[in-house]
Enzyme design. Structure first.
Site, PDB file in Angstrom:
ATOM      1  N   HIS A 155       0.843  -1.355   0.059  1.00 54.33           N
ATOM      2  CA  HIS A 155       0.061   0.032  -0.029  1.00 54.33           C
ATOM      3  C   HIS A 155       1.118   1.203   0.056  1.00 54.33           C
ATOM      4  O   HIS A 155       2.147   1.214   0.251  1.00 54.33           O
ATOM      5  CB  HIS A 155      -0.859   0.109   1.194  1.00 54.33           C
ATOM      6  CG  HIS A 155      -2.127  -1.052   1.091  1.00 54.33           C
ATOM      7  ND1 HIS A 155      -1.989  -2.177   1.477  1.00 54.33           N
ATOM      8  CD2 HIS A 155      -3.417  -0.729   0.476  1.00 54.33           C
ATOM      9  CE1 HIS A 155      -3.525  -2.825   1.211  1.00 54.33           C
ATOM     10  NE2 HIS A 155      -4.079  -1.663   0.742  1.00 54.33           N
ATOM     11  N   LYS A 159      -0.552   4.689   4.619  1.00 54.17           N
ATOM     12  CA  LYS A 159      -1.412   3.933   5.502  1.00 54.17           C
ATOM     13  C   LYS A 159      -0.666   3.674   6.559  1.00 54.17           C
ATOM     14  O   LYS A 159       0.249   3.393   6.842  1.00 54.17           O
ATOM     15  CB  LYS A 159      -1.586   2.447   4.678  1.00 54.17           C
ATOM     16  CG  LYS A 159      -2.429   1.537   5.147  1.00 54.17           C
ATOM     17  CD  LYS A 159      -3.008   0.357   4.300  1.00 54.17           C
ATOM     18  CE  LYS A 159      -3.923  -0.678   4.844  1.00 54.17           C
ATOM     19  NZ  LYS A 159      -5.167   0.146   5.160  1.00 54.17           N
TER      20      LYS A 159
END
Length: 267
Positions: A155, A159
């Site tokens: 990600h 995040k």
């Protein structure tokens, strides 16, 4: 039917994607836009980033933001989501939760709130990811012996939780299909002399960097072959469209806690 929706975290990347999806949907309208106190977006037009005037100002006042809504879509942080849900329960607003990182105790609170309002909660609202979860269940049952299982996810740099909620859900699906408890068999990091791999474990590897939207791969590594089941997101629109499908599903529910398998009729 016009589904009147409030978006939480409306100035964030996912919030803006959700607002755009709602404004472009024929059967939905934007009822409110929430952001945290102190955000520079407070008071701004929710559709300003699109160059549109939608008549909705971003607010930090939960009751103001939810007063005209039938539904809340929330992709924020666990503490914020729980605060939002308490007000949703008071006002009778149904909720779609894409927030991840909840503790077991927080999940129990959500289950308790769902006795009064209908909630769809899923770590990933993508239709494709939820189809992958069904494939993983079948694969794990067929490859229950002689295959080591590793879950790799990537990600963007912003995040804050790891592994991702989607990776954990994939692990839970696989563990359940194998008759295991993920809490007992998960391995979240390896370093130094770890010894040979325990075949009963499910490993997780996490990558964070750049603007990666979300990549997930479950690897079944056997002797002489490897099977990889992968989902890659190229944009957040897929999560937004899945969220709107969840809203439409909730229109027929008075209360209860549901997931995307229910929404997609795959439960």
């Amino acid at each position: 039917m016009n589904h009147r929706i409030t978006i939480a975290g409306s100035s964030g990347r996912m919030g803006r994607t959700l607002i755009e999806a709602v404004l472009n949907a024929d059967d939905c309208s934007l009822a409110g836009a929430l952001d945290q106190p102190g955000s520079p977006a407070i008071g701004q037009e929710a559709g300003a980033f699109l160059g549109q005037s939608c008549g909705v100002a971003i607010t930090a006042d939960l009751r103001v933001g939810l007063q005209d809504a039938g539904y809340l879509i929330d992709f924020t942080r666990p503490e914020g989501t729980l605060a939002h849900l308490q007000v949703c329960r008071e006002l009778g607003v149904k909720a779609v939760i894409g927030t991840t990182g909840f503790s077991d105790a927080q999940k129990a609170q959500i289950a308790e709130i769902s006795r009064d309002i209908a909630i769809v909660m899923a770590p990933n609202m993508s239709v494709g990811v939820n189809v992958v979860l069904k494939l993983l269940d079948a694969a794990a049952r067929a490859l229950s012996e002689g295959y080591d299982i590793e879950i790799i996810e990537a990600h963007h740099r912003h995040k804050v939780d790891a592994p991702s909620g989607t990776a954990l859900q994939m692990g839970e699906v696989v563990a359940r299909a194998l008759g295991r408890d993920l809490k007992q068999c998960a391995v979240y990091g390896r370093e130094g002399v770890t010894g040979e791999r325990d075949p009963s474990t499910i490993g997780f590897a996490t990558v964070r960097g750049g603007d990666i939207i979300g990549d997930h791969t479950v690897l079944f590594a056997g002797t002489g072959e490897r099977i990889e089941i992968t989902h890659k997101s190229s944009g957040r629109a897929t999560y937004a469209q899945g969220s709107l499908r969840a809203v439409r599903f909730l229109a027929g529910q008075a209360s209860g806690l549901f997931d995307m398998s229910d929404v997609l009729g795959m439960a």
